[in-house]
Design an enzyme around this catalytic site. Structure first.
Site, mmCIF file in Angstrom:
data_model
loop_
_atom_site.group_PDB
_atom_site.id
_atom_site.type_symbol
_atom_site.label_atom_id
_atom_site.label_comp_id
_atom_site.label_asym_id
_atom_site.label_seq_id
_atom_site.Cartn_x
_atom_site.Cartn_y
_atom_site.Cartn_z
ATOM 1 N N ALA A 238 0.846 -1.196 0.000
ATOM 2 C CA ALA A 238 0.000 0.000 0.000
ATOM 3 C C ALA A 238 0.877 1.240 0.000
ATOM 4 O O ALA A 238 2.022 1.219 0.480
ATOM 5 C CB ALA A 238 -0.926 0.002 1.214
ATOM 6 N N ASP A 239 0.325 2.311 -0.536
ATOM 7 C CA ASP A 239 1.010 3.597 -0.496
ATOM 8 C C ASP A 239 -0.036 4.696 -0.442
ATOM 9 O O ASP A 239 -1.018 4.667 -1.187
ATOM 10 C CB ASP A 239 1.902 3.795 -1.716
ATOM 11 C CG ASP A 239 2.869 4.937 -1.492
ATOM 12 O OD1 ASP A 239 3.847 4.741 -0.739
ATOM 13 O OD2 ASP A 239 2.626 6.037 -2.015
#
Length: 173
Positions: free
Chosen positions: A68-69
């Site tokens: 995730a970012d």
């Protein structure tokens, strides 16, 4: 099925723990600064999430890896993590009295099961007008140098927020 969070973010670890998911944490070791921000913001954060998940997945092919970012975007410009006090203050001042987007890209990868999914979530966040005294206090005390846009909504910066349209958990990361 075994899960791995391809992130060292304590905020993501906390979010996954809330849903009682049994998982390990493995740092993806992706250098985000090497990826150009000269692309559409949602594509950028999905790309980073995918790179993180793919990098860890190559060593844990039978596990389901979650990458995730989270990024902050103002007027189509990505505000990454600040390098120092003055950069953090400039970012926060640019968000003052404005609405910006928080975008989280997520990638889920399991090589053995041939799973390779990517998606993103967008939340609009409006800030109050911020003054120097509050910003100086926040930056000195909380050192938001590991946070896109220079703030973490789950801490003192919550007082900056006038309104949220979308998922609060998305803003956390």
């Amino acid at each position: 099925m075994k899960f791995i969070l391809a992130s060292k973010s304590p905020r993501r670890k906390e979010l996954l723990s809330k849903i009682n998911l049994n998982f390990e944490v493995v740092d993806s070791k992706i250098d985000e600064s090497l990826i150009s921000t000269n692309m559409e913001a949602s594509h950028y954060c999905r790309l980073l999430a995918s790179l993180k998940a793919s990098n860890v997945s190559q060593y844990y092919s039978e596990h389901t890896v979650i990458g995730a970012d989270t990024i902050v975007v103002l007027n189509d410009k990505i505000l990454n993590k600040p390098k120092n006090f003055s950069e953090a203050k400039a970012m926060l001042l640019s968000l003052s009295n404005k609405t910006h987007q928080v975008i989280t890209g997520v990638a889920i990868r399991n090589q053995t099961l041939n799973i390779n999914k990517k998606f993103h979530e967008i939340t609009n966040v409006s800030f109050y007008k911020l003054d120097d005294k509050i910003l100086n206090h926040y930056i000195y005390k909380y050192e938001p140098y590991d946070k896109s846009g220079s703030y973490g909504i789950q801490e003192y910066a919550s007082v900056f927020v006038k309104e949220i349209n979308g998922s609060y958990d998305n803003v956390i990361g």
